[in-house]
Enzyme design. Structure first.
Site, mmCIF file in Angstrom:
data_model
loop_
_atom_site.group_PDB
_atom_site.id
_atom_site.type_symbol
_atom_site.label_atom_id
_atom_site.label_comp_id
_atom_site.label_asym_id
_atom_site.label_seq_id
_atom_site.Cartn_x
_atom_site.Cartn_y
_atom_site.Cartn_z
ATOM 1 N N SER A 1 1.469 -6.332 4.877
ATOM 2 C CA SER A 1 0.192 -6.049 5.536
ATOM 3 C C SER A 1 0.339 -6.416 7.005
ATOM 4 C CB SER A 1 -0.917 -6.906 4.920
ATOM 5 O OG SER A 1 -2.066 -6.889 5.745
ATOM 6 N N ARG B 1 -4.963 2.507 -9.375
ATOM 7 C CA ARG B 1 -5.931 2.976 -8.359
ATOM 8 C C ARG B 1 -5.407 2.655 -6.962
ATOM 9 N NH1 ARG B 1 -9.758 -1.878 -7.570
ATOM 10 N NH2 ARG B 1 -8.817 -3.433 -8.925
ATOM 11 N N TYR C 1 -3.399 -14.999 1.785
ATOM 12 C CA TYR C 1 -2.971 -13.592 1.790
ATOM 13 C C TYR C 1 -1.920 -13.352 2.880
ATOM 14 C CZ TYR C 1 -3.584 -8.468 1.815
ATOM 15 O OH TYR C 1 -3.388 -7.113 1.745
ATOM 16 N N GLY D 1 0.893 -2.110 -10.055
ATOM 17 C CA GLY D 1 -0.536 -2.099 -9.699
ATOM 18 C C GLY D 1 -1.000 -0.736 -9.221
ATOM 19 N N ASN E 1 3.659 -3.028 -5.217
ATOM 20 C CA ASN E 1 2.360 -2.730 -4.615
ATOM 21 C C ASN E 1 1.228 -3.646 -5.084
ATOM 22 O OD1 ASN E 1 0.232 -0.755 -3.408
ATOM 23 N ND2 ASN E 1 -0.307 -0.906 -5.586
ATOM 24 N N ILE F 1 -7.010 0.032 5.299
ATOM 25 C CA ILE F 1 -6.963 1.226 4.449
ATOM 26 C C ILE F 1 -8.180 1.226 3.532
ATOM 27 C CG2 ILE F 1 -5.527 2.565 2.833
ATOM 28 C CD1 ILE F 1 -4.171 1.958 5.593
ATOM 29 N N LYS G 1 1.965 -12.136 2.443
ATOM 30 C CA LYS G 1 2.448 -10.884 3.038
ATOM 31 C C LYS G 1 3.558 -11.134 4.065
ATOM 32 C CE LYS G 1 -0.209 -8.161 0.663
ATOM 33 N NZ LYS G 1 0.409 -7.309 -0.370
HETATM 34 P P1 NAI Z 1 -6.624 -2.275 -4.980
HETATM 35 O O1 NAI Z 1 -7.352 -3.546 -5.277
HETATM 36 O O2 NAI Z 1 -7.402 -1.019 -4.819
HETATM 37 O O3 NAI Z 1 -5.508 -2.026 -6.094
HETATM 38 C C1 NAI Z 1 -4.596 -3.032 -6.461
HETATM 39 C C2 NAI Z 1 -4.136 -2.782 -7.885
HETATM 40 O O4 NAI Z 1 -3.255 -3.862 -8.269
HETATM 41 C C3 NAI Z 1 -5.290 -2.764 -8.889
HETATM 42 O O5 NAI Z 1 -5.195 -1.638 -9.725
HETATM 43 C C4 NAI Z 1 -5.122 -4.075 -9.642
HETATM 44 O O6 NAI Z 1 -5.596 -4.039 -10.987
HETATM 45 C C5 NAI Z 1 -3.606 -4.259 -9.584
HETATM 46 N N1 NAI Z 1 -3.223 -5.644 -9.842
HETATM 47 C C6 NAI Z 1 -3.823 -6.779 -9.388
HETATM 48 N N2 NAI Z 1 -3.209 -7.854 -9.861
HETATM 49 C C7 NAI Z 1 -2.172 -7.416 -10.628
HETATM 50 C C8 NAI Z 1 -1.164 -8.051 -11.391
HETATM 51 N N3 NAI Z 1 -1.093 -9.384 -11.463
HETATM 52 N N4 NAI Z 1 -0.268 -7.283 -12.049
HETATM 53 C C9 NAI Z 1 -0.325 -5.939 -11.997
HETATM 54 N N5 NAI Z 1 -1.262 -5.269 -11.285
HETATM 55 C C10 NAI Z 1 -2.171 -6.012 -10.621
HETATM 56 O O7 NAI Z 1 -5.744 -2.593 -3.682
HETATM 57 P P2 NAI Z 1 -5.135 -1.601 -2.584
HETATM 58 O O8 NAI Z 1 -6.018 -1.613 -1.410
HETATM 59 O O9 NAI Z 1 -4.733 -0.319 -3.194
HETATM 60 O O10 NAI Z 1 -3.830 -2.450 -2.173
HETATM 61 C C11 NAI Z 1 -2.532 -2.178 -2.670
HETATM 62 C C12 NAI Z 1 -1.538 -3.058 -1.913
HETATM 63 O O11 NAI Z 1 -1.612 -2.788 -0.515
HETATM 64 C C13 NAI Z 1 -1.808 -4.565 -2.081
HETATM 65 O O12 NAI Z 1 -0.591 -5.268 -2.152
HETATM 66 C C14 NAI Z 1 -2.540 -4.896 -0.804
HETATM 67 O O13 NAI Z 1 -2.407 -6.257 -0.463
HETATM 68 C C15 NAI Z 1 -1.852 -3.994 0.184
HETATM 69 N N6 NAI Z 1 -2.624 -3.748 1.393
HETATM 70 C C16 NAI Z 1 -3.852 -3.135 1.325
HETATM 71 C C17 NAI Z 1 -4.571 -2.921 2.489
HETATM 72 C C18 NAI Z 1 -5.906 -2.257 2.500
HETATM 73 O O14 NAI Z 1 -6.487 -2.161 3.593
HETATM 74 N N7 NAI Z 1 -6.419 -1.747 1.402
HETATM 75 C C19 NAI Z 1 -4.067 -3.373 3.787
HETATM 76 C C20 NAI Z 1 -2.772 -3.989 3.736
HETATM 77 C C21 NAI Z 1 -2.098 -4.165 2.566
#
Ligand code: NAI
Length: 248
Positions: free
Chosen positions: A143, A16, A156, A13, A91, A189, A160
């Site tokens: 998380s 981005r 969620y 993932g 991720n 984040i 996590k």
């Molecule tokens: P985001 O939504 O910006 O990016 C997530 C990426 O994962 C996207 O490119 C999406 O297309 C991809 N994705 C979704 N489902 C998928 C699948 N089935 N197979 C392959 N790719 C898939 O999210 P972000 O903020 O970058 O989060 C990344 C990780 O960090 C996630 O696991 C999220 O739960 C975790 N996280 C994020 C926080 C935040 O504040 N942004 C806080 C705590 C954890």
């Protein structure tokens, strides 16, 4: 000397957000990058170009991380192309927030499958490769919510928290083979994922952070470099909170 020179990393993932920042930071440290996302769209292509511009090998694989068979096929392709896998970053993640009483079975299953089953899928496939190599570092994105819970995020938070238990178990199973497994627990984040949250929720979260700012994807990526590299050679089974002090 770069910290990840000559190593190969898989990041799920990573078109981005946090995954992309991790891919770029790893590439700056000399790692070749295989990353996945759902589609090979313009965003994925741009990320692939940005990584390759850092002078390492970069290839994107369109693959649903929640799909067990697709994951095995993807890891096979990556091993054929890159020859080895030294680092895995689980991720990929989604949110489908709502209060328990309104949560549908579909919302529960989708979040558990994408956030938790994907970690099983990739870790199982990649650890077979790492066992042959007798080394590896597995990093999974948990998380702070997985530790503290959060109203409106039962699915969620469960996914996590599940990652933390899974990580500790894998660390115990694979430690003797020089394979480490750790989790990172980001706080608030600033990415597309948190942009979906209502303004009042974002303000409320920011007010609780001792460092008085939301984190950046780069804040997370730097800790991932530490966990991926030999700097953390004696660290396994841990959950590192990267949250500006929001959780202590
Ligand atoms: P985001 O939504 O910006 O990016 C997530 C990426 O994962 C996207 O490119 C999406 O297309 C991809 N994705 C979704 N489902 C998928 C699948 N089935 N197979 C392959 N790719 C898939 O999210 P972000 O903020 O970058 O989060 C990344 C990780 O960090 C996630 O696991 C999220 O739960 C975790 N996280 C994020 C926080 C935040 O504040 N942004 C806080 C705590 C954890």
């Amino acid at each position: 000397m770069k910290l990840l020179e000559g190593k190969t990393a898989i990041i799920t993932g990573a078109s981005r957000g946090i995954g992309k920042a991790v891919a770029l930071e790893f590439a700056r440290q000399g790692a070749n990058i295989a990353f996945t996302d759902l589609r090979y769209d313009e965003i994925a292509q741009e990320t692939e170009k940005e990584i390759a511009a850092l002078g390492v090998k970069a290839k994107m694989y369109a693959s649903n991380a929640a799909d067990f068979a697709a994951t095995n096929a993807t890891v096979d392709e990556i091993v054929k192309e890159f020859g080895r896998v030294d680092i895995l970053v689980n991720n990929a993640g989604i949110t489908k927030d709502t209060l328990l009483m309104r949560m549908s079975e579909e919302q529960w299953d989708a979040v558990i499958n994408v956030n938790l089953k994907s970690v099983f899928n990739f870790t199982k496939a990649v650890s077979a490769v790492m066992l042959r190599q007798k080394s590896g570092s597995i990093i999974s994105m948990s998380s702070v919510v997985g530790v503290s819970g959060n109203a409106g995020q039962a699915n969620y938070a469960a996914s996590k928290a599940g990652i933390i238990g899974f990580t500790k178990s894998v660390a115990k199973e694979l430690g003797s083979r020089n394979i480490r497994a750790n989790a990172v627990a980001p706080g608030f984040i600033i990415t597309d994922m948190t942009a979906q949250l209502p303004e009042d929720v974002r303000k409320e979260w920011a007010a609780k952070i001792p460092l008085k700012r939301g984190g950046t994807p780069e804040d997370i990526a730097k800790v991932c470099v530490f966990l991926a590299s030999d700097l953390s050679a004696y660290v396994t089974g841990q959950t590192i909170h990267v949250c500006g002090g929001m959780n202590m």
